[in-house]
Design a protein around this motif. Structure first.
Motif, PDB file in Angstrom:
ATOM      1  N   PRO A 112      -3.451 -10.094  45.026  1.00  0.00           N
ATOM      2  CA  PRO A 112      -3.260 -10.960  44.149  1.00  0.00           C
ATOM      3  C   PRO A 112      -2.277 -12.299  44.478  1.00  0.00           C
ATOM      4  CG  PRO A 112      -1.838  -9.289  43.955  1.00  0.00           C
ATOM      5  CD  PRO A 112      -2.876  -8.862  44.714  1.00  0.00           C
ATOM      6  N   ASP A 113      -1.575 -12.181  45.592  1.00  0.00           N
ATOM      7  CA  ASP A 113      -0.585 -13.048  45.819  1.00  0.00           C
ATOM      8  C   ASP A 113      -1.354 -13.816  47.474  1.00  0.00           C
ATOM      9  OD1 ASP A 113       1.681 -13.123  44.349  1.00  0.00           O
ATOM     10  OD2 ASP A 113       1.486 -11.036  45.028  1.00  0.00           O
ATOM     11  N   GLY A 114      -2.413 -13.518  47.479  1.00  0.00           N
ATOM     12  CA  GLY A 114      -2.987 -14.108  48.922  1.00  0.00           C
ATOM     13  C   GLY A 114      -2.513 -14.016  50.099  1.00  0.00           C
ATOM     14  N   LEU A 115      -2.167 -12.676  50.489  1.00  0.00           N
ATOM     15  CA  LEU A 115      -1.587 -12.414  51.678  1.00  0.00           C
ATOM     16  C   LEU A 115      -2.813 -12.370  52.744  1.00  0.00           C
ATOM     17  CD1 LEU A 115       0.980  -9.522  50.639  1.00  0.00           C
ATOM     18  CD2 LEU A 115       1.620 -11.830  51.186  1.00  0.00           C
ATOM     19  N   PRO A 116      -2.096 -12.457  54.069  1.00  0.00           N
ATOM     20  CA  PRO A 116      -3.206 -12.456  55.170  1.00  0.00           C
ATOM     21  C   PRO A 116      -3.814 -11.475  55.318  1.00  0.00           C
ATOM     22  CG  PRO A 116      -0.702 -13.361  55.851  1.00  0.00           C
ATOM     23  CD  PRO A 116      -0.482 -12.631  54.566  1.00  0.00           C
ATOM     24  N   VAL A 117      -4.824 -11.411  56.034  1.00  0.00           N
ATOM     25  CA  VAL A 117      -5.749 -10.187  56.334  1.00  0.00           C
ATOM     26  C   VAL A 117      -5.022  -9.360  57.090  1.00  0.00           C
ATOM     27  CG1 VAL A 117      -7.648  -9.341  57.764  1.00  0.00           C
ATOM     28  CG2 VAL A 117      -7.795 -11.711  56.757  1.00  0.00           C
ATOM     29  N   GLY A 118      -5.050  -7.958  56.363  1.00  0.00           N
ATOM     30  CA  GLY A 118      -4.575  -6.800  57.128  1.00  0.00           C
ATOM     31  C   GLY A 118      -3.347  -6.320  56.411  1.00  0.00           C
ATOM     32  N   PHE A 119      -2.773  -7.014  55.422  1.00  0.00           N
ATOM     33  CA  PHE A 119      -1.756  -6.898  54.390  1.00  0.00           C
ATOM     34  C   PHE A 119      -2.311  -6.231  53.271  1.00  0.00           C
ATOM     35  CE2 PHE A 119       0.274  -9.579  57.305  1.00  0.00           C
ATOM     36  CZ  PHE A 119       1.693  -9.286  57.177  1.00  0.00           C
ATOM     37  N   VAL A 137       4.164  -2.793  50.145  1.00  0.00           N
ATOM     38  CA  VAL A 137       3.284  -3.680  51.212  1.00  0.00           C
ATOM     39  C   VAL A 137       3.304  -3.008  52.393  1.00  0.00           C
ATOM     40  CG1 VAL A 137       5.009  -5.400  51.746  1.00  0.00           C
ATOM     41  CG2 VAL A 137       2.779  -5.992  52.079  1.00  0.00           C
ATOM     42  N   GLY A 138       1.849  -2.957  52.639  1.00  0.00           N
ATOM     43  CA  GLY A 138       2.034  -2.347  54.446  1.00  0.00           C
ATOM     44  C   GLY A 138       0.699  -2.866  54.749  1.00  0.00           C
ATOM     45  N   LEU A 139       0.619  -2.585  56.231  1.00  0.00           N
ATOM     46  CA  LEU A 139      -0.626  -2.972  57.176  1.00  0.00           C
ATOM     47  C   LEU A 139      -1.802  -1.987  56.968  1.00  0.00           C
ATOM     48  CD1 LEU A 139       1.395  -4.608  60.176  1.00  0.00           C
ATOM     49  CD2 LEU A 139       0.473  -5.652  58.162  1.00  0.00           C
ATOM     50  N   ASN A 140      -2.891  -2.463  57.200  1.00  0.00           N
ATOM     51  CA  ASN A 140      -4.081  -1.705  57.208  1.00  0.00           C
ATOM     52  C   ASN A 140      -4.742  -2.009  58.683  1.00  0.00           C
ATOM     53  OD1 ASN A 140      -5.764  -4.012  57.000  1.00  0.00           O
ATOM     54  ND2 ASN A 140      -6.342  -3.130  54.826  1.00  0.00           N
ATOM     55  N   CYS A 141      -5.994  -1.334  58.947  1.00  0.00           N
ATOM     56  CA  CYS A 141      -6.612  -1.386  60.242  1.00  0.00           C
ATOM     57  C   CYS A 141      -7.050  -2.975  60.506  1.00  0.00           C
ATOM     58  CB  CYS A 141      -7.902  -0.514  60.271  1.00  0.00           C
ATOM     59  SG  CYS A 141      -7.524   0.998  60.246  1.00  0.00           S
ATOM     60  N   ALA A 142      -7.205  -3.478  59.420  1.00  0.00           N
ATOM     61  CA  ALA A 142      -7.843  -4.924  59.514  1.00  0.00           C
ATOM     62  C   ALA A 142      -6.918  -5.888  60.051  1.00  0.00           C
ATOM     63  CB  ALA A 142      -8.344  -5.606  58.207  1.00  0.00           C
ATOM     64  N   ALA A 143      -5.617  -5.520  60.077  1.00  0.00           N
ATOM     65  CA  ALA A 143      -4.248  -6.541  60.906  1.00  0.00           C
ATOM     66  C   ALA A 143      -4.783  -6.494  62.133  1.00  0.00           C
ATOM     67  CB  ALA A 143      -3.081  -5.833  60.582  1.00  0.00           C
ATOM     68  N   CYS A 144      -5.116  -5.311  62.839  1.00  0.00           N
ATOM     69  CA  CYS A 144      -5.330  -5.355  64.226  1.00  0.00           C
ATOM     70  C   CYS A 144      -6.630  -5.490  64.918  1.00  0.00           C
ATOM     71  CB  CYS A 144      -4.743  -4.023  64.915  1.00  0.00           C
ATOM     72  SG  CYS A 144      -3.036  -4.111  64.790  1.00  0.00           S
ATOM     73  N   HIS A 145      -7.666  -5.319  63.786  1.00  0.00           N
ATOM     74  CA  HIS A 145      -9.125  -5.447  63.875  1.00  0.00           C
ATOM     75  C   HIS A 145      -9.967  -6.317  63.169  1.00  0.00           C
ATOM     76  CE1 HIS A 145      -8.766  -1.826  66.530  1.00  0.00           C
ATOM     77  NE2 HIS A 145      -7.877  -1.413  65.733  1.00  0.00           N
TER      78      HIS A 145
END
Length: 225
Positions: A112-119, A137-145
């Motif tokens: 909803p807040d338009g955070l970067p890819v991986g957030f 809020v956390g990071l997922n695999c997309a943050a590094c991939h």
């Protein structure tokens, strides 16, 4: 006239408080000095044909996978670790992009807040230590991939490719921002007001400060282990 004098007194107090912070706290902050390049505005986005539909791509970019940086409201209220009276928000893309995080697309349900890819926002997080449940809020695999290549005025997105994120400096910056929020009164006041709203009770303010101090101390302990 009386109002002018009052404003002058407030300005002097803020100046002295900032000066005292620079003298006494800056040496500690230098240990967490952050080295990041200037923000580079992305060009026209090109999404490669990889057999992905937009909704599946959004899910890959922002689905929570069990990691926790901090409470979601705290992250959105946190200011950047600068030493001026007014700093931008830590969650601004212009700041997070300096660590290599790729601009994400806003989605009313999953981002909803338009955070970067991986957030990723996790609305079902349960803290086993306190028994509380709250969004984080956390990071997922997309943050590094998720990769993005820049050519001419284009930004070419490669889902599944290796990212160029600097997680070490990102974590240092979070540490700086939390410490500044803790020791600079006007920063904490803005943080508190945004997290709790303008009509917060005294009990809510005490609870927030207690939780914030405990979170900061736990983060320091983790770094020192």
């Amino acid at each position: 006239m009386r109002k002018t004098i009052w404003l002058l007194v407030v300005a002097v107090v803020l100046f002295l408080a900032t000066a005292a912070f620079v003298v006494f706290a800056l040496p500690q902050l230098q240990a967490l000095h952050v080295e990041i390049p200037a923000y580079r505005k992305p060009g026209d986005l090109v999404k490669l044909e990889q057999g992905w539909k937009d909704d599946r791509r959004t899910q890959f970019h922002h689905t929570p996978q069990g990691t926790e940086i901090m409470r979601y409201k705290w992250f959105m209220a946190l200011e950047q670790p600068c030493l001026t009276p007014f700093c931008g928000k830590f969650a601004d893309q212009e700041f997070l992009g300096r660590f290599g995080f790729i601009a994400g697309e806003q989605d009313p349900k999953i981002n909803p807040d338009g955070l970067p890819v991986g957030f990723a926002r996790d609305d079902q997080f349960h803290d086993p230590a306190t028994g509380q449940s709250y969004p984080v809020v956390g990071l997922n695999c997309a943050a590094c991939h998720t990769a993005e290549l820049h050519y001419d005025h284009y930004s070419v997105r490669v889902d599944g490719g290796p990212a160029m994120t600097n997680l070490g400096e990102f974590l240092k910056a979070i540490g700086d921002a939390l410490l500044l929020t803790r020791v600079v009164p006007f920063r904490y006041y803005r943080f508190q007001r945004e997290v709790l709203g303008p009509d917060a009770t005294a009990a809510e303010k005490v609870a927030l400060q207690t939780e914030f101090n405990a979170f900061l101390q736990a983060s320091v302990n983790e770094v020192n282990e």
